[in-house]
Design an enzyme around this catalytic site. Structure first.
Site, short mmCIF file in Angstrom:
data_model
loop_
_atom_site.label_atom_id
_atom_site.label_comp_id
_atom_site.label_asym_id
_atom_site.label_seq_id
_atom_site.Cartn_x
_atom_site.Cartn_y
_atom_site.Cartn_z
N ILE A 18 0.81 -1.31 -0.04
CA ILE A 18 -0.03 -0.03 0.00
C ILE A 18 0.90 1.31 -0.01
O ILE A 18 0.64 2.22 -0.74
CB ILE A 18 -0.81 -0.02 1.14
CG1 ILE A 18 -2.00 -1.20 1.20
CG2 ILE A 18 -1.88 1.16 1.09
CD1 ILE A 18 -2.77 -1.38 2.33
N LEU A 38 12.22 -3.31 3.66
CA LEU A 38 12.21 -4.11 2.57
C LEU A 38 12.01 -5.60 2.93
O LEU A 38 12.43 -6.41 1.94
CB LEU A 38 13.83 -3.75 1.64
CG LEU A 38 14.04 -2.68 1.30
CD1 LEU A 38 15.21 -2.44 0.36
CD2 LEU A 38 12.91 -1.89 0.50
N TYR A 143 -3.40 -9.96 16.01
CA TYR A 143 -3.12 -8.68 15.06
C TYR A 143 -4.38 -7.50 15.34
O TYR A 143 -4.04 -6.55 15.29
CB TYR A 143 -3.44 -9.32 13.64
CG TYR A 143 -3.41 -8.21 12.63
CD1 TYR A 143 -2.32 -7.67 12.19
CD2 TYR A 143 -4.78 -7.98 11.95
CE1 TYR A 143 -2.36 -6.56 11.03
CE2 TYR A 143 -4.86 -7.09 11.17
CZ TYR A 143 -3.60 -6.39 10.61
OH TYR A 143 -3.79 -5.44 9.50
N ARG A 268 -8.62 -21.21 9.71
CA ARG A 268 -7.54 -20.85 10.37
C ARG A 268 -7.80 -19.96 11.56
O ARG A 268 -8.78 -19.48 11.62
CB ARG A 268 -7.16 -19.48 9.29
CG ARG A 268 -5.51 -19.24 9.10
CD ARG A 268 -5.27 -18.18 8.06
NE ARG A 268 -5.94 -17.03 8.35
CZ ARG A 268 -5.88 -15.89 7.82
NH1 ARG A 268 -5.17 -15.98 6.59
NH2 ARG A 268 -6.37 -14.87 7.91
N GLU A 269 -6.82 -20.14 12.63
CA GLU A 269 -7.12 -19.60 13.92
C GLU A 269 -6.91 -18.19 13.74
O GLU A 269 -6.20 -17.37 13.07
CB GLU A 269 -5.74 -20.15 14.87
CG GLU A 269 -6.19 -21.58 15.41
CD GLU A 269 -5.06 -21.72 16.64
OE1 GLU A 269 -5.84 -21.38 17.91
OE2 GLU A 269 -4.19 -22.41 16.33
#
Ligand code: UD1
Length: 302
Positions: A18, A38, A143, A268-269
């Protein structure tokens, strides 16, 4: 004017998916510094009119150098993967929360406007869709919690110190340059599998939904947030349309007539189930209007 001009701007993660599109948009009319390690970004995605500082977002000296004298900070650098945060929560927290807090301190010191890349993951599994900014925040992954914490710090820095902050809660962003290997976004992964004629791997039953927003629309949202007066606010950035992961897989098979079959693997957890944005607030306050449909966006990626 919907794009900043004549400003000194820091784009963290500005060599990445982005951030590089955003820096490219800004570089003609502003002094742009890109800070990027990077890890998923690439040097060749950074316009040569921008100054690239190749460093980790946790490198305090490099961050201080990058933020010195800036008017505007777009904070895009992050661990962007829910799965990775489940695998390595401490590392993910340090990148997504600690580094953001330090950057907010620089914004405070420099009196810089701060545009933060927050996430739909902060809402967790919503009671109903479309999701409004004021809906409950019950993240289901490290997250999501990290993004929520940093999102709240932005609000608090505005309240406590008067820093001009805006948080943009991205739904599922896709487009050119989305490359992250195992931890990439689902569209990038499915397209890669389809190109190779490999099985397309759907986690769980594929009934989970996502609201896919094109990176060009996300760049436009950032420019609007930088140039419109509101601060201390949070905005959903999506399209208000959603598709199930199963239907996405089928759409890719049909659109590109690939020989790939669709296979179902373990859920997926930390995955959220339903996701679809209400973008009324971004439309009203910022004039945000997404231009890309998923069908058109996908066709440009093959
Ligand atoms: C994504 C973003 C995150 C952003 C959030 C906002 C990435 C890597 N993650 O998280 O940064 O903040 O949207 O909502 O861009 N899936 C499969 N098969 C695969 C890979 C994924 O079925 O091979 C499924 C996942 O289980 C999930 C969906 O596709 O249900 C989307 O996954 P992913 O693209 O990783 O994004 P989010 O977890 O939604």
């Amino acid at each position: 004017m919907h794009t900043p001009t004549d400003q000194s701007i820091l784009v963290t993660g500005g060599a990445g998916f982005i951030g590089s599109h955003l820096a490219e948009k800004l570089v003609a009319d502003n002094d742009v510094v890109v800070l990027d390690n990077l890890s998923s970004g690439r040097r060749e995605w950074v316009d040569n009119r921008a100054t690239l500082i190749e460093a980790n977002i946790q490198d305090t000296q490099a961050v201080a150098r990058a933020a010195d004298g800036v008017d505007l900070i777009f904070h895009q650098a992050a661990n962007v993967s829910v799965e990775r945060s489940v695998d390595a929560p401490i590392e993910s927290h340090e990148t997504n929360v600690d580094a953001t807090l330090r950057l907010l301190e620089h914004a405070r010191k420099e009196d810089a406007r701060f545009i933060y890349a927050s996430s739909a993951a902060i809402y967790g599994t919503p009671e109903s869709v479309p999701i409004d900014e004021s809906d409950p925040k019950e993240p289901t992954s490290p997250y999501g919690l990290e993004k929520y914490t940093a999102d709240e710090y932005c609000r608090l820095y505005h309240e406590l110190y008067g820093v001009e902050t805006v948080t943009l809660r991205y739904f599922n962003v896709y487009g050119p340059r989305q490359r992250g290997g195992q931890y990439s976004g689902v569209i990038d992964i499915f397209l890669d599998q389809a190109r190779r004629g490999e099985e397309i791997t759907v986690h769980g039953d594929g009934e989970q939904t996502r609201d896919f927003v094109h990176v060009e629309d996300v760049v436009a949202a950032n420019c609007l947030a930088a140039t419109h007066g509101t601060s201390g606010e949070a905005y959903n950035i999506g399209t208000s349309n959603s598709i199930s992961v199963d239907n996405l897989a089928q759409l890719i098979v049909d659109t590109f007539k690939t020989s790939s079959s669709i296979t179902y693997i373990d859920p997926r957890e930390g995955d959220i189930q339903q996701s679809c944005s209400s973008i009324k607030k971004a439309h009203q306050d910022l004039g945000f209007n997404p231009n890309w449909s998923l069908d058109d966006g996908l066709k440009t990626l093959w």
